[in-house]
Scaffold this active site. Structure first.
Site, PDB file in Angstrom:
ATOM      1  N   ASP A  34       0.831  -1.199   0.000  1.00 37.95           N
ATOM      2  CA  ASP A  34       0.000   0.000   0.000  1.00 37.95           C
ATOM      3  C   ASP A  34       0.869   1.254   0.000  1.00 37.95           C
ATOM      4  O   ASP A  34       1.855   1.339   0.732  1.00 37.95           O
ATOM      5  CB  ASP A  34      -0.892   0.038   1.243  1.00 37.95           C
ATOM      6  CG  ASP A  34      -1.958  -1.042   1.220  1.00 37.95           C
ATOM      7  OD1 ASP A  34      -2.477  -1.329   0.127  1.00 37.95           O
ATOM      8  OD2 ASP A  34      -2.280  -1.583   2.293  1.00 37.95           O
ATOM      9  N   ASP A 172      -9.619  -7.019  -1.710  1.00 36.72           N
ATOM     10  CA  ASP A 172      -8.774  -6.536  -0.616  1.00 36.72           C
ATOM     11  C   ASP A 172      -9.627  -5.978   0.509  1.00 36.72           C
ATOM     12  O   ASP A 172     -10.439  -5.086   0.296  1.00 36.72           O
ATOM     13  CB  ASP A 172      -7.839  -5.435  -1.160  1.00 36.72           C
ATOM     14  CG  ASP A 172      -6.921  -4.864  -0.097  1.00 36.72           C
ATOM     15  OD1 ASP A 172      -6.886  -5.385   1.033  1.00 36.72           O
ATOM     16  OD2 ASP A 172      -6.221  -3.881  -0.402  1.00 36.72           O
TER      17      ASP A 172
END
Length: 215
Positions: A34, A172
Site C-alpha cells: 500500500d 482486498d
C-alpha cells in the site's frame, strides 16, 4: 485456485525482513504494498523509497496499491520502484484512463481499484486499458474493518463484465479463510490478506488455512 497476496501493511514493521523471508520460504509469488498519502485516506504508509528497498531485497513480484489523492503526480516514483503491478483508485483522479495508459506504457500491469461505494459499471469504458480490477471489500485506508458481504455479489458482476478478456479480479479488505472461500467461489483470482495473516506470529499456519480455503 486463487492466489494469496500478503499485504505488507499488516506485517510487523520492526521485522519486515523476517516477514518477507517467511513469505518467500512459503512460495508466495506476489506481495501487495500500500502507498497511502494521508489525503485520499487518513493513514500514511509506504513511500516509494521504502517500496524500492523492499523490492530490491525480495524476489517476489510487487503489487502497488496507490491510495493517493493525486496518483499521476506520484506515478513515475511508483514505476521506478520496480513493481510489476500498479493499481489506482477510480475515485482518486478524473484522468483514470490516462493514468492507466501510462502504467501500461511503462511495462507494468495496470489495475483499477473500486471502493465499496463505487459501482462496477464504471469499468465499462476502461476494459481495454486494465489488466486487473481491485474490488475493495472494506473502505480503503483503515485497517481492522469487517468484510462487507455485498462484495461477493460485486465480484460476480465484475466477473461477468470481464468475460472473454484477460482481466484478473483482486479483492482486498477484511479477508479471512471464510471470506477467502466465498470470494474465490465468486470468481476472484487474487486475495489480499493483511491482519488475518500476520497477527499472532503464525504466518505459515494462517497461509495454509487460506490456501486450503480457496482450493
Amino acid at each position: 485456485m486463487s492466489e494469496i497476496l500478503p499485504s505488507i501493511f499488516g506485517a510487523d514493521i520492526l521485522n519486515l525482513q523476517k516477514e518477507i523471508d517467511i513469505l518467500e520460504s512459503e512460495n508466495v509469488k506476489t506481495l501487495h504494498v500500500d502507498m497511502m498519502d494521508g489525503n485520499f485516506v487518513s493513514n500514511i504508509a509506504f513511500g516509494p523509497n521504502q517500496v524500492q528497498a523492499l523490492k530490491e531485497y525480495s524476489n517476489m513480484k510487487f503489487d502497488i496499491h496507490m491510495m493517493l489523492a493525486q496518483p499521476l503526480a506520484h506515478l513515475d516514483d511508483a514505476i521506478a520502484t520496480g513493481a510489476e503491478m500498479i493499481c489506482v483508485h477510480y475515485e482518486s483522479t478524473p484522468h483514470i484512463h490516462f493514468v492507466l495508459q501510462q502504467i501500461k506504457k511503462a511495462g507494468c500491469k495496470a489495475g483499477v481499484a473500486l471502493s465499496p461505494g463505487t459501482p462496477e459499471t464504471v469499468l465499462k469504458y476502461l476494459l481495454d486499458e486494465i489488466d486487473y480490477v481491485l474490488v475493495m471489500s472494506i473502505n480503503p485506508g483503515q485497517p481492522g474493518q469487517r468484510f462487507i458481504p455485498q462484495t461477493v455479489d460485486k465480484i460476480k458482476n465484475v466477473r461477468e463484465m470481464v468475460k472473454g478478456r484477460d482481466i484478473k479480479i483482486e479483492v482486498d479488505g477484511g479477508i479471512n479463510d471464510k471470506y477467502a472461500a466465498q470470494c474465490a467461489a465468486a470468481g476472484a483470482d487474487m486475495l489480499v490478506v493483511g491482519g488475518y495473516l500476520f497477527n499472532g506470529n503464525q504466518v505459515k499456519q494462517q497461509l495454509l488455512k487460506l490456501r486450503n480455503a480457496v482450493k
